[in-house]
Design a protein around this motif. Structure first.
Motif, mmCIF file in Angstrom:
data_model
loop_
_atom_site.group_PDB
_atom_site.id
_atom_site.type_symbol
_atom_site.label_atom_id
_atom_site.label_comp_id
_atom_site.label_asym_id
_atom_site.label_seq_id
_atom_site.Cartn_x
_atom_site.Cartn_y
_atom_site.Cartn_z
ATOM 1 N N GLU A 187 -14.687 -9.272 6.587
ATOM 2 C CA GLU A 187 -14.657 -8.866 7.984
ATOM 3 C C GLU A 187 -15.757 -7.815 8.171
ATOM 4 O O GLU A 187 -15.925 -6.942 7.323
ATOM 5 C CB GLU A 187 -13.275 -8.239 8.220
ATOM 6 N N ALA A 196 -1.559 -12.135 14.088
ATOM 7 C CA ALA A 196 -1.955 -11.026 14.955
ATOM 8 C C ALA A 196 -2.542 -9.890 14.130
ATOM 9 O O ALA A 196 -2.526 -9.932 12.897
ATOM 10 C CB ALA A 196 -0.733 -10.549 15.732
ATOM 11 N N ASN A 197 -3.019 -8.852 14.795
ATOM 12 C CA ASN A 197 -3.499 -7.640 14.118
ATOM 13 C C ASN A 197 -2.415 -7.102 13.210
ATOM 14 O O ASN A 197 -1.264 -6.975 13.634
ATOM 15 C CB ASN A 197 -3.798 -6.520 15.134
ATOM 16 N N GLY A 198 -2.786 -6.800 11.971
ATOM 17 C CA GLY A 198 -1.838 -6.164 11.062
ATOM 18 C C GLY A 198 -0.854 -7.119 10.405
ATOM 19 O O GLY A 198 0.032 -6.699 9.676
ATOM 20 N N ALA A 199 -1.006 -8.424 10.623
ATOM 21 C CA ALA A 199 -0.071 -9.399 10.043
ATOM 22 C C ALA A 199 -0.203 -9.480 8.526
ATOM 23 O O ALA A 199 0.734 -9.881 7.832
ATOM 24 C CB ALA A 199 -0.300 -10.775 10.659
ATOM 25 N N GLY A 200 -1.393 -9.116 8.010
ATOM 26 C CA GLY A 200 -1.601 -9.142 6.559
ATOM 27 C C GLY A 200 -2.649 -10.151 6.117
ATOM 28 O O GLY A 200 -2.759 -10.459 4.921
ATOM 29 N N LYS A 201 -3.453 -10.627 7.044
ATOM 30 C CA LYS A 201 -4.448 -11.659 6.720
ATOM 31 C C LYS A 201 -5.496 -11.128 5.740
ATOM 32 O O LYS A 201 -5.778 -11.742 4.712
ATOM 33 C CB LYS A 201 -5.134 -12.151 8.005
ATOM 34 N N THR A 202 -6.080 -9.977 6.091
ATOM 35 C CA THR A 202 -7.121 -9.419 5.225
ATOM 36 C C THR A 202 -6.544 -9.039 3.865
ATOM 37 O O THR A 202 -7.180 -9.259 2.823
ATOM 38 C CB THR A 202 -7.770 -8.186 5.898
ATOM 39 N N GLU A 262 -12.296 -13.490 9.581
ATOM 40 C CA GLU A 262 -12.582 -13.311 11.010
ATOM 41 C C GLU A 262 -14.061 -13.435 11.356
ATOM 42 O O GLU A 262 -14.675 -12.501 11.892
ATOM 43 C CB GLU A 262 -12.036 -11.959 11.482
ATOM 44 N N ILE A 318 4.176 0.957 1.974
ATOM 45 C CA ILE A 318 4.091 -0.045 3.049
ATOM 46 C C ILE A 318 3.938 -1.435 2.456
ATOM 47 O O ILE A 318 2.983 -1.706 1.724
ATOM 48 C CB ILE A 318 2.891 0.247 3.984
ATOM 49 N N GLN A 361 -8.276 -14.566 14.195
ATOM 50 C CA GLN A 361 -7.418 -14.282 15.351
ATOM 51 C C GLN A 361 -7.697 -15.284 16.459
ATOM 52 O O GLN A 361 -6.864 -15.507 17.329
ATOM 53 C CB GLN A 361 -7.701 -12.876 15.878
ATOM 54 N N TYR A 398 0.893 -1.172 0.000
ATOM 55 C CA TYR A 398 0.000 0.000 0.000
ATOM 56 C C TYR A 398 0.920 1.208 0.000
ATOM 57 O O TYR A 398 1.524 1.503 1.035
ATOM 58 C CB TYR A 398 -0.873 0.019 1.247
HETATM 59 P P1 ATP Z 1 -6.429 -7.445 11.467
HETATM 60 O O1 ATP Z 1 -6.463 -8.749 12.161
HETATM 61 O O2 ATP Z 1 -6.137 -6.310 12.391
HETATM 62 O O3 ATP Z 1 -7.562 -7.212 10.535
HETATM 63 P P2 ATP Z 1 -4.725 -8.232 9.242
HETATM 64 O O4 ATP Z 1 -3.778 -9.337 9.539
HETATM 65 O O5 ATP Z 1 -5.958 -8.576 8.496
HETATM 66 O O6 ATP Z 1 -5.077 -7.474 10.577
HETATM 67 P P3 ATP Z 1 -4.218 -6.311 7.179
HETATM 68 O O7 ATP Z 1 -5.537 -5.629 7.331
HETATM 69 O O8 ATP Z 1 -4.011 -7.170 6.016
HETATM 70 O O9 ATP Z 1 -3.882 -7.134 8.480
HETATM 71 O O10 ATP Z 1 -3.083 -5.178 7.214
HETATM 72 C C1 ATP Z 1 -1.700 -5.481 6.980
HETATM 73 C C2 ATP Z 1 -0.897 -4.171 6.994
HETATM 74 O O11 ATP Z 1 -1.262 -3.366 5.884
HETATM 75 C C3 ATP Z 1 -1.146 -3.320 8.223
HETATM 76 O O12 ATP Z 1 0.091 -2.763 8.623
HETATM 77 C C4 ATP Z 1 -2.095 -2.250 7.743
HETATM 78 O O13 ATP Z 1 -1.931 -1.049 8.461
HETATM 79 C C5 ATP Z 1 -1.695 -2.089 6.304
HETATM 80 N N1 ATP Z 1 -2.843 -1.692 5.481
HETATM 81 C C6 ATP Z 1 -3.987 -2.385 5.301
HETATM 82 N N2 ATP Z 1 -4.824 -1.750 4.455
HETATM 83 C C7 ATP Z 1 -4.191 -0.596 4.093
HETATM 84 C C8 ATP Z 1 -4.524 0.496 3.240
HETATM 85 N N3 ATP Z 1 -5.675 0.535 2.551
HETATM 86 N N4 ATP Z 1 -3.612 1.496 3.119
HETATM 87 C C9 ATP Z 1 -2.427 1.462 3.779
HETATM 88 N N5 ATP Z 1 -2.050 0.456 4.591
HETATM 89 C C10 ATP Z 1 -2.914 -0.568 4.752
#
Ligand code: ATP
Length: 239
Positions: free
Chosen positions: A88, A40-46, A165, A19, A197, A16
Motif C-alpha cells: 500500500e 472495510a478500513n481496519g478489517a485486517g487486509k494489510t 490496494e 489487539i 476497498q 499487535y
Molecule cells: P485499511 O484498508 O484501512 O488499510 P486493513 O483492512 O488493511 O485496513 P489492517 O491495516 O490490517 O487493516 O489493520 C487491522 C487492525 O490492526 C486495525 O484495527 C489496526 O488498527 C490494527 N493495526 C494494524 N497495524 C498495527 C500496528 N502496527 N500496531 C497496532 N495495531 C495495528
C-alpha cells in the motif's frame, strides 16, 4: 482443481500487543487464479498480507506457500521462492530513477540476460515508464508510481503477486488503467492476491473472493456470485 494450492492459509491469527487484528482465517489460492480480499478500513487486509510475506509473526495458524511451510520464513527467502508484494502506498525508492527502481526488483536474481529481457517486458507493459526511465521515481505521478511498483515486483518473476490496494488515491481513469494491467498480468499466468476497498473493480477482475470483517472471513465464493450477493452489494458496492 485437484492440485495442492499455491498458497494455503490455515487458522491464521495475528495480534499487535493485545489487539487481535486477525482472529483465525482460512483461505487458499490455486496457481493461475486471481483472488480478491475485500473489507472495510481496519478489517485486517494489510495484516493478512504482512503475515504471508513474513513481516509480522502469526500468533497462531500456518501458511504454506509453493509446497513449503512458510509460517516463519523470512521475507528474503519468500521472494526467492516466488512471492512478491506491491505494498500500500507503493514503496518506490523516490531518489532512485525509474530504471534503478526496476533493477532493484531483480535483487534476488543473477541471470543477467534474462533480467534484461524482463526489463524490456516491464517497459512494454508500461510504455510510460520507458519514456521516464531516467526520471527520479519521487517525481512520478501517483498512477505512474503504482505502475512502477507493479513493474518492480514483476522483476522477481513472482509465482504469486500480492497487491495491496492498488487503486488507493488514484483518479478513476487511472484506476481503470491499473486494473487493465492487473488483468493482463493475470492472463500471462501470474497468480494474484488482490486486496482492495474498491470492491466493484476488484470483484470484476478476480475469479474468487473473500470478505474480511474485523479479522474474520465472513463470505467466500466466486467473484461473480459475490457481485450479485445482496449483503455484499449493500456493504461493499454502495447499494
Ligand atoms: P485499511 O484498508 O484501512 O488499510 P486493513 O483492512 O488493511 O485496513 P489492517 O491495516 O490490517 O487493516 O489493520 C487491522 C487492525 O490492526 C486495525 O484495527 C489496526 O488498527 C490494527 N493495526 C494494524 N497495524 C498495527 C500496528 N502496527 N500496531 C497496532 N495495531 C495495528
Amino acid at each position: 482443481m485437484t492440485n495442492a494450492p499455491l498458497l494455503r492459509v490455515a487458522g491464521l491469527a495475528v495480534a499487535y500487543g493485545g489487539i487481535r487484528a486477525i482472529k483465525g482465517i482460512d483461505f487458499e489460492i490455486y496457481a493461475g487464479e486471481t483472488v480478491t480480499l475485500i473489507g472495510a478500513n481496519g478489517a485486517g487486509k494489510t495484516t493478512t498480507l504482512r503475515a504471508i510475506t513474513g513481516l509480522v509473526p502469526p500468533a497462531a495458524g500456518s501458511i504454506r506457500f509453493n509446497g513449503h511451510d512458510s509460517t516463519s520464513a523470512t521475507s528474503f527467502s519468500l521472494v526467492q521462492q516466488g512471492l512478491a508484494m506491491v505494498p500500500e502506498g507503493r514503496g518506490v525508492f523516490p531518489q532512485l530513477t525509474v530504471s534503478e527502481n526496476i533493477a532493484m526488483g531483480a535483487y534476488v536474481r543473477n541471470d543477467k540476460a534474462a533480467i534484461a529481457n524482463d526489463v524490456e517486458r516491464v517497459f512494454s507493459l508500461f510504455p510510460r515508464l520507458r519514456e521516464r526511465s531516467q526520471q527520479s521515481a519521487g517525481t512520478l505521478s501517483g498512477g505512474e508510481q503504482q505502475m512502477l511498483a507493479i513493474g518492480r515486483a514483476l522483476m522477481s518473476r513472482p509465482k504469486l503477486l500480492l497487491l495491496d490496494e492498488p487503486s488507493m488515491g488514484l483518479a478513476p481513469v487511472i484506476v481503470q488503467k491499473v486494473f487493465e494491467v492487473i488483468e493482463s498480468i493475470a492472463r500471462e499466468g501470474v497468480t494474484i492476491l488482490l486486496v482492495e476497498q474498491n470492491a466493484n473493480l476488484a470483484l470484476r477482475a478476480s475469479d474468487r473472493a473473500y470478505v474480511l470483517e474485523s479479522g474474520l472471513i465472513t463470505i467466500a465464493g466466486k467473484s461473480v456470485d459475490l457481485l450479485a450477493d445482496p449483503k455484499v452489494r449493500a456493504a461493499y458496492l454502495g447499494e
